[in-house]
Design an enzyme around this catalytic site. Structure first.
Site, PDB file in Angstrom:
ATOM      1  N   HIS A  49      45.898  33.537  45.150  1.00 52.07           N
ATOM      2  CA  HIS A  49      45.065  33.716  44.148  1.00 52.07           C
ATOM      3  C   HIS A  49      44.023  32.484  44.471  1.00 52.07           C
ATOM      4  O   HIS A  49      43.852  31.589  43.897  1.00 52.07           O
ATOM      5  CB  HIS A  49      45.477  33.538  42.734  1.00 52.07           C
ATOM      6  CG  HIS A  49      44.692  33.902  41.749  1.00 52.07           C
ATOM      7  ND1 HIS A  49      43.545  34.139  41.863  1.00 52.07           N
ATOM      8  CD2 HIS A  49      44.864  33.977  40.371  1.00 52.07           C
ATOM      9  CE1 HIS A  49      42.824  34.401  40.610  1.00 52.07           C
ATOM     10  NE2 HIS A  49      43.828  34.420  39.771  1.00 52.07           N
ATOM     11  N   ARG A  94      41.971  42.572  42.964  1.00 51.72           N
ATOM     12  CA  ARG A  94      43.249  42.385  42.341  1.00 51.72           C
ATOM     13  C   ARG A  94      44.029  43.390  42.495  1.00 51.72           C
ATOM     14  O   ARG A  94      43.932  44.498  42.035  1.00 51.72           O
ATOM     15  CB  ARG A  94      43.278  41.797  40.887  1.00 51.72           C
ATOM     16  CG  ARG A  94      44.685  41.653  40.400  1.00 51.72           C
ATOM     17  CD  ARG A  94      44.367  40.811  39.154  1.00 51.72           C
ATOM     18  NE  ARG A  94      43.910  39.607  39.068  1.00 51.72           N
ATOM     19  CZ  ARG A  94      44.338  38.591  38.018  1.00 51.72           C
ATOM     20  NH1 ARG A  94      44.500  39.053  37.016  1.00 51.72           N
ATOM     21  NH2 ARG A  94      43.880  37.402  38.431  1.00 51.72           N
ATOM     22  N   ARG A  98      40.147  36.535  32.473  1.00 50.92           N
ATOM     23  CA  ARG A  98      39.418  35.476  33.045  1.00 50.92           C
ATOM     24  C   ARG A  98      38.978  35.845  34.143  1.00 50.92           C
ATOM     25  O   ARG A  98      37.638  35.692  34.292  1.00 50.92           O
ATOM     26  CB  ARG A  98      40.338  34.113  32.986  1.00 50.92           C
ATOM     27  CG  ARG A  98      40.497  33.322  31.985  1.00 50.92           C
ATOM     28  CD  ARG A  98      41.770  32.596  31.730  1.00 50.92           C
ATOM     29  NE  ARG A  98      42.697  33.607  31.588  1.00 50.92           N
ATOM     30  CZ  ARG A  98      43.319  33.692  30.356  1.00 50.92           C
ATOM     31  NH1 ARG A  98      43.061  33.184  29.534  1.00 50.92           N
ATOM     32  NH2 ARG A  98      44.179  34.780  30.157  1.00 50.92           N
ATOM     33  N   THR A  99      39.851  36.180  35.077  1.00 47.00           N
ATOM     34  CA  THR A  99      39.153  36.260  36.573  1.00 47.00           C
ATOM     35  C   THR A  99      38.230  37.443  36.689  1.00 47.00           C
ATOM     36  O   THR A  99      37.202  37.279  37.174  1.00 47.00           O
ATOM     37  CB  THR A  99      40.561  36.611  37.372  1.00 47.00           C
ATOM     38  OG1 THR A  99      41.301  35.727  37.212  1.00 47.00           O
ATOM     39  CG2 THR A  99      40.041  36.675  38.913  1.00 47.00           C
ATOM     40  N   LYS A 145      49.181  52.505  45.799  1.00 47.10           N
ATOM     41  CA  LYS A 145      49.428  51.836  46.721  1.00 47.10           C
ATOM     42  C   LYS A 145      49.382  52.582  48.111  1.00 47.10           C
ATOM     43  O   LYS A 145      48.867  53.559  48.193  1.00 47.10           O
ATOM     44  CB  LYS A 145      50.652  51.092  46.907  1.00 47.10           C
ATOM     45  CG  LYS A 145      51.969  52.047  46.807  1.00 47.10           C
ATOM     46  CD  LYS A 145      53.165  51.265  46.620  1.00 47.10           C
ATOM     47  CE  LYS A 145      54.151  52.307  46.328  1.00 47.10           C
ATOM     48  NZ  LYS A 145      55.513  51.808  46.292  1.00 47.10           N
TER      49      LYS A 145
END
Ligand code: NCD
Length: 319
Positions: free
Chosen positions: A136, A108, A58-59, A86
């Site tokens: 979020h 994200r 979705r995002t 990271k």
């Protein structure tokens, strides 16, 4: 319309009026998205890069669609498939992309704080699309818009947020947003899935679904974030469903016109009964998805307007 922020990293730094500014513009974009001609030039000439270091349906899709509907050049990088993880590597990636002059960076990342770190290294506007269990913000904003449209207001509502609160950035951002807008918040779930120091959040906490849903206007269900669990947080999914899964019987304790929400992805038969999720008289889950595109358009539009001021005068070199 004023929105004096360079980035959208979380709900925490936003004021009530910032939230209302985003939601009011998103309401306009929601109408625009239902029209036949869904294309504007609000972000024409702008470059939007999406960097998703974690899975997303979705995002990512809605950020991409939002940018395209506003006329931006949109590039989505397949970060999950790369070996970048990271720390320094993330900063290096950010610097590399920054050298390509993006205007909007949508990120994200599985680590809380990673998006914030990245925003300090680049010149463009950064939007947090979810960082670890931290925030979020666009999810909380799209939830707020869905609630406001269904209930006609976004204050003095009783909102029950149920399930895996401890690992959920959606819960964290929602607790902050709904708290700023002066709502009554109840967290419902097993004690093992409650965050540490939950008593400092200014919310009610219970492990009894019937008690937590009593008189609620909004019932927000959350997925068990197994990817963030490192041990046995629940006895079994069957037992969890029995105690915490949203069924019609448990929902009957909420107000008769209470709405049911879920950010997705949903695990039917674990945190929610499939029939409840599909009941269009109660469930606004599809509206949440629809509002997701509108809210992301509004957020990127507002951030790009601020960019304008900073880059004015440097533009038009080639014309
Ligand atoms: C949520 C997320 O990624 O934080 N999903 C979403 O963005 N719609 C919730 C989840 O993964 O359970």
């Amino acid at each position: 319309m004023s929105f004096a922020h360079r980035h959208l990293l979380g709900i925490e730094p936003l004021s009530q009026s910032d939230i209302i500014t985003i939601l009011d513009l998103a309401d306009k974009y929601a109408a625009f998205n239902r029209s036949r001609h869904k294309h504007s030039d609000a972000l024409a000439g702008r470059t939007q890069i999406n960097m998703f270091f974690e899975n997303s349906t979705r995002t990512q899709a809605s950020f991409e669609l939002a940018g395209k509907r506003l006329g931006a050049d949109v590039m989505s990088m397949a970060m999950a498939a790369s070996s970048i993880k990271k720390g320094e590597t993330l900063v290096d990636t950010a610097l590399t992309l920054n050298a390509m002059h993006p205007d909007l960076l949508v990120v994200r990342h599985p680590h809380s704080g990673a998006v914030d770190l990245l925003s300090q290294k680049v010149n463009c506007a950064v939007l947090n699309a979810g960082d670890g269990r931290h925030e979020h913000p666009t999810q909380a904003l799209l939830d707020a818009l869905t609630i406001r449209r269904a209930k006609g207001r976004l204050h003095r509502l009783t909102v029950a947020i149920c399930g895996d609160i401890a690992h959920s950035r959606v819960a964290r951002s929602n607790i902050m947003l709904l708290g700023k807008m002066e709502n009554r918040i109840r967290l419902v779930g097993p004690p093992t899935l409650m965050p540490a120091r939950v008593s400092e959040f200014g919310v009610e906490v219970t492990s009894d679904m019937r008690e937590g849903l009593e008189g609620a206007d909004v019932v927000m269900m959350l997925r068990l974030q197994k990817e963030r669990m490192d041990g046995g947080f629940i006895p079994s999914e069957r037992e969890y469903y029995h105690r915490f899964g949203l069924t019609a019987e448990k929902l009957a304790h909420a107000k008769p016109d209470a709405i049911v929400m879920h950010p997705g992805p949903m695990n039917r038969g674990v945190e929610i009964d499939g029939d409840v999720a599909d009941d269009v008289t109660r469930s606004v889950i599809q509206e949440q998805v629809e509002m997701g595109v509108a809210v992301r358009m509004a957020a990127m539009d507002l951030l790009a307007r601020n960019l304008e001021e900073r880059t004015d005068g440097e533009e038009g070199v080639l014309v």
